[in-house]
Design a protein around this motif. Structure first.
Motif, PDB file in Angstrom:
ATOM      1  N   ARG A 192      21.638  -5.121   9.142  1.00 20.19           N
ATOM      2  CA  ARG A 192      22.044  -3.762   8.794  1.00 20.19           C
ATOM      3  C   ARG A 192      20.810  -3.029   8.296  1.00 20.19           C
ATOM      4  O   ARG A 192      19.938  -3.638   7.684  1.00 20.19           O
ATOM      5  CB  ARG A 192      23.090  -3.769   7.675  1.00 20.19           C
ATOM      6  CG  ARG A 192      24.407  -4.375   8.044  1.00 20.19           C
ATOM      7  CD  ARG A 192      25.185  -3.503   8.992  1.00 20.19           C
ATOM      8  NE  ARG A 192      26.090  -4.317   9.800  1.00 20.19           N
ATOM      9  CZ  ARG A 192      27.330  -4.608   9.435  1.00 20.19           C
ATOM     10  NH1 ARG A 192      27.816  -4.108   8.336  1.00 20.19           N
ATOM     11  NH2 ARG A 192      28.080  -5.384  10.181  1.00 20.19           N
TER      12      ARG A 192
ATOM     13  N   MET B  54      30.154  -6.829   4.522  1.00 19.46           N
ATOM     14  CA  MET B  54      29.532  -7.827   5.394  1.00 19.46           C
ATOM     15  C   MET B  54      30.006  -9.226   5.051  1.00 19.46           C
ATOM     16  O   MET B  54      29.776 -10.170   5.792  1.00 19.46           O
ATOM     17  CB  MET B  54      28.008  -7.774   5.260  1.00 19.46           C
ATOM     18  CG  MET B  54      27.390  -6.535   5.855  1.00 19.46           C
ATOM     19  SD  MET B  54      25.613  -6.495   5.586  1.00 19.46           S
ATOM     20  CE  MET B  54      25.032  -7.595   6.878  1.00 19.46           C
TER      21      MET B  54
ATOM     22  N   GLN C  86      24.919  -9.841  11.348  1.00 21.75           N
ATOM     23  CA  GLN C  86      24.182  -8.723  11.907  1.00 21.75           C
ATOM     24  C   GLN C  86      23.185  -8.128  10.924  1.00 21.75           C
ATOM     25  O   GLN C  86      23.371  -8.197   9.722  1.00 21.75           O
ATOM     26  CB  GLN C  86      25.167  -7.637  12.344  1.00 21.75           C
ATOM     27  CG  GLN C  86      25.867  -8.048  13.607  1.00 21.75           C
ATOM     28  CD  GLN C  86      26.950  -7.092  13.993  1.00 21.75           C
ATOM     29  OE1 GLN C  86      27.306  -6.203  13.224  1.00 21.75           O
ATOM     30  NE2 GLN C  86      27.463  -7.277  15.178  1.00 21.75           N
TER      31      GLN C  86
ATOM     32  N   ASP D  25      24.943   0.497  10.228  1.00 22.20           N
ATOM     33  CA  ASP D  25      24.793  -0.319  11.414  1.00 22.20           C
ATOM     34  C   ASP D  25      23.519   0.096  12.136  1.00 22.20           C
ATOM     35  O   ASP D  25      23.202   1.271  12.224  1.00 22.20           O
ATOM     36  CB  ASP D  25      25.983  -0.114  12.349  1.00 22.20           C
ATOM     37  CG  ASP D  25      27.219  -0.739  11.760  1.00 22.20           C
ATOM     38  OD1 ASP D  25      27.063  -1.635  10.923  1.00 22.20           O
ATOM     39  OD2 ASP D  25      28.328  -0.322  12.121  1.00 22.20           O
TER      40      ASP D  25
ATOM     41  N   HIS E  98      30.587 -14.460   6.906  1.00 23.19           N
ATOM     42  CA  HIS E  98      29.762 -13.302   6.643  1.00 23.19           C
ATOM     43  C   HIS E  98      29.160 -12.786   7.930  1.00 23.19           C
ATOM     44  O   HIS E  98      29.030 -13.526   8.914  1.00 23.19           O
ATOM     45  CB  HIS E  98      28.669 -13.626   5.623  1.00 23.19           C
ATOM     46  CG  HIS E  98      27.839 -14.801   5.992  1.00 23.19           C
ATOM     47  ND1 HIS E  98      26.721 -14.707   6.751  1.00 23.19           N
ATOM     48  CD2 HIS E  98      28.002 -16.121   5.720  1.00 23.19           C
ATOM     49  CE1 HIS E  98      26.202 -15.901   6.925  1.00 23.19           C
ATOM     50  NE2 HIS E  98      26.955 -16.790   6.321  1.00 23.19           N
ATOM     51  N   SER E  99      28.836 -11.555   7.910  1.00 22.48           N
ATOM     52  CA  SER E  99      28.315 -10.920   9.096  1.00 22.48           C
ATOM     53  C   SER E  99      26.962 -11.506   9.465  1.00 22.48           C
ATOM     54  O   SER E  99      26.153 -11.819   8.596  1.00 22.48           O
ATOM     55  CB  SER E  99      28.180  -9.428   8.836  1.00 22.48           C
ATOM     56  OG  SER E  99      27.395  -8.837   9.821  1.00 22.48           O
TER      57      SER E  99
END
Lengths: 585, 97
Positions: free
Chosen positions: A466, A270, A464, A479, A461-462
């Motif tokens: 998780r 990530m 999202q 995910d 960085h992601s």
């Protein structure tokens, strides 16, 4: 020292004050080198504040580390009592005395057996001191606690003038002296000794707040030199005193581009480049209870140890055995690292001592163990012994210290479900370089963990969420699915996954059936085409034959006519009739 | 030193002084006068200069000078000062003057 520090400090001249290092961790930093050489320093503080110990350490360190023998004049304790008291700190006063490195002179004054019959002076004390100093060539003297004389002798006037004379005499002798004094109510010392000692005064305090005690040291005055003016916490433990000069003055330390893995590959993914966090950075893992903060911390420690780096784990909630056992259940063998000496646990209840003491202790352990990675689990518990702002101040100092040493630190912090804001209780989120939050996501009657990267300085960085799952083999991030009703997690996610698999199967099944249909249609059509072709051919043949027949007939007719014409001619010629014309019509 | 050299005296006294300081000289004078007046022939006095023998200061727990130590008769007493306060000296020696 003067030369090596020339670039940093103002140029030291000969006139500048010379200093005697105390050898006490931190104190020499605060005083920029130690106590004023050849002058008296007053150490004052309440009972049990560590005055005597500081004095003895000054003498012992002088004798052992700086080749300066010292004299302890003890007014309170006999020399063997003194030796016993400090034996637990590893000081062997008797041996040092035998080696002529130190000398302890116990001065006893008992008012009940003394009758004052007129004018006197303290030349007896002077003579003893002189004798002690010359017998071992002492450079350091500790008078502990000279105020006791006021209890034994009643003529204050004489005592005061004699003490003044004594300090001057010690100054003339050029010995560095520590005078201890009991804290008075409105004065630094009960007898106002601070009037006579003008060079350096250090105050020790023992403060208790919320039933937790903290020892503090402050340099009240230090003539002719710069010194730290704050209250510095200090610790007395099996190694004696250590003071913590915590507030660094500038934000200036080396930074590393190195990255270190977190122990959770999917978490590293990530982050930028998929290689984890920067070395020497500070990482905060916050989350509600039971979200796996300690597990993340432990896997971070595990990863460090697998890289053969030392890791220091400060646990404020669980005992080492407990952590080791718990982590074994998720596939981490921390015990092996402990045995290898790569991993060290330090478990203590936060309430064991004050916040500052914790900081001092952390400092000390770090200095001793020299780790590359440290873990504090959780910092939230520290709030029980200090206010939020105090905890924050402490953590700032700690992070400062760690970054200077390029030690990566991972904190965990407990957030309460009720707190709507993303701020952690300690308000440390602004201090740290990377901040990861693990949150309970409740849906469909189950709780699952969602992991976010709130920030990570200096790297992509992601953004999202998780899903964070704890398995027997370790920690993993998966995910999450975005469904019509928001994100799908836990069994909803699994259902979605299954559904997708089903869909896939159905789809592929459908594919083959349609293919077959097409094939069949194709075959049918092709057959149709072939039959039509045949039909066309036969039609064509038919047409052709008809045409041929017609042609043939015409030819034959023509031929017949010609035949007839010829015959008629012949007949006319023979019988003069025209029957051929009528027949052809 | 100025005291009769009898062996079995009632009073065994030691006077510690520091060289020839004014206090010391006064103490010697005053004490000898008092002893001659009140304890003539019953005492043995030794005068010790601590400056000459520093180690004795430690042994005898000497801080203030001049100091008179009465070893016998018991109880042992210590008198400091220049012995100018007659009442206190006699009191210290256990003599009801």
């Amino acid at each position: 020292m003067a030369k090596s520090k020339r670039s940093l400090q103002p140029v030291l001249t000969d006139k500048q004050l010379k200093k005697s290092p105390t050898g006490i961790t931190g104190l020499d930093e605060i005083t920029h080198g130690g106590l004023p050489q050849g002058r008296p320093t007053l150490i004052c503080g309440g009972p049990g504040s560590g005055k005597t110990l500081l004095g003895i350490e000054f003498i012992v360190n002088g004798a052992l580390k700086f080749k300066e023998p010292g004299v302890i004049v003890a007014f309170e304790e006999k020399s063997d009592e003194l030796a016993t008291n400090v034996a637990s700190l590893g000081f062997d006063l008797s041996k040092l005395q035998r080696d002529k490195k130190i000398k302890i002179d116990y001065v006893h004054v008992d008012k009940t057996e003394i009758e004052e019959t007129g004018e006197y002076d303290l030349s007896g004390l002077f003579i003893r001191l002189e004798h002690a100093i010359t017998s071992i060539g002492a450079k350091r003297v500790v008078l502990d606690t000279i105020e006791n004389l006021f209890g034994g002798l009643s003529n204050d006037g004489i005592l005061r003038s004699e003490i003044r004379r004594l300090f001057q005499w010690l100054k003339d002798k050029g010995v560095t002296t520590i005078i201890t004094g009991e804290r008075g109510i409105n004065t630094l010392t009960r007898q106002g000794l601070e009037e006579y000692v003008s060079d350096c005064v250090i105050l020790l305090e023992h403060r208790v707040r919320n039933q937790v005690s903290t020892r503090l040291l402050r340099v009240v005055k230090y003539r002719g030199t710069v010194h730290g003016t704050n209250e510095y916490p200090f610790l007395i433990d099996e190694d004696g005193i250590s003071v913590l000069p915590i507030t660094s003055l500038e934000l200036k330390y080396p930074v590393s581009r190195d990255k270190i893995a977190s122990g959770i590959p999917s978490l590293d993914q990530m982050l930028d480049e998929g290689r984890g966090f920067f070395r020497g950075s500070s990482i905060l893992i916050s989350g509600t209870a039971g979200t796996g903060k300690t597990s993340i911390a432990a896997s971070f420690a595990n990863a460090a140890c697998l890289r053969k780096e030392r890791c220091l784990f400060f646990a404020f909630e669980e005992s080492p055995q407990q952590i080791v056992r718990n982590m074994r259940s998720i596939g981490m063998n921390l015990e092996a690292h402990v045995e290898n000496g790569l991993l060290q646990f330090h478990s203590s209840r936060p309430t064991v001592h004050g916040l500052e003491m914790h900081l001092v202790e952390i400092h000390k352990k770090i200095q001793q163990f020299n780790p590359r990675v440290i873990i504090l689990d959780p910092i939230t518990n520290l709030v029980t012994i200090g206010t939020v702002s105090e905890v924050k101040a402490m953590l700032i100092r700690l992070i400062d210290f760690l970054q200077r040493k390029q030690i990566t630190v991972l904190f965990t912090a407990l957030t309460l479900n009720s707190s709507v804001t993303e701020q952690t209780d300690e308000g440390v989120s602004s201090l740290v370089d990377s901040w990861i939050t693990v949150r309970d996501l409740e849906s469909n009657g189950e709780r699952n963990r969602g992991l976010y990267i709130m920030k990570s300085r200096g790297m992509k960085h992601s953004n999202q969420v998780r899903e964070f799952i704890i398995t027997r083999k370790g920690l993993e991030l998966v995910d999450v699915y975005l469904g019509p009703n928001g994100i799908l997690i836990g069994s909803a996610r699994e259902a979605q996954q299954l559904e997708e698999v089903t869909g896939q199967a159905l789809k592929s099944h459908g594919h083959t059936r349609r293919d077959r249909e097409i094939q069949r249609k194709k075959t049918v059509l092709e057959a149709k085409i072939a039959s039509l072709q045949e039909e066309f051919e036969s039609l064509k043949d038919e047409l052709y034959r008809t045409q041929q027949e017609e042609q043939l007939r015409q030819e034959i007719l023509e031929k017949n006519r010609m035949e007839l014409v010829k015959k008629r001619y012949l007949n006319e010629n023979a019988s003069k009739s025209g029957k051929g014309n009528g027949k052809s019509k | 030193m100025g005291a009769p050299a009898h062996s079995a005296h009632e009073y065994v006294l030691k006077l510690y002084v520091s060289g020839a300081s004014p206090n010391s000289l006064r103490a010697i004078d005053n004490l000898q006068h008092i002893l001659e007046t009140h304890l003539a022939g019953r005492y043995h006095l030794t005068i010790i200069d601590v400056r000459q023998d520093a180690a004795v200061a430690e042994q005898q727990q000497i801080i203030a000078l001049p100091m008179l130590i009465k070893d016998s008769p018991l109880p042992a007493r210590r008198l400091i000062g220049d012995m100018s306060d007659l009442r206190k000296v006699l009191n210290g020696l256990g003599i009801n003057g």
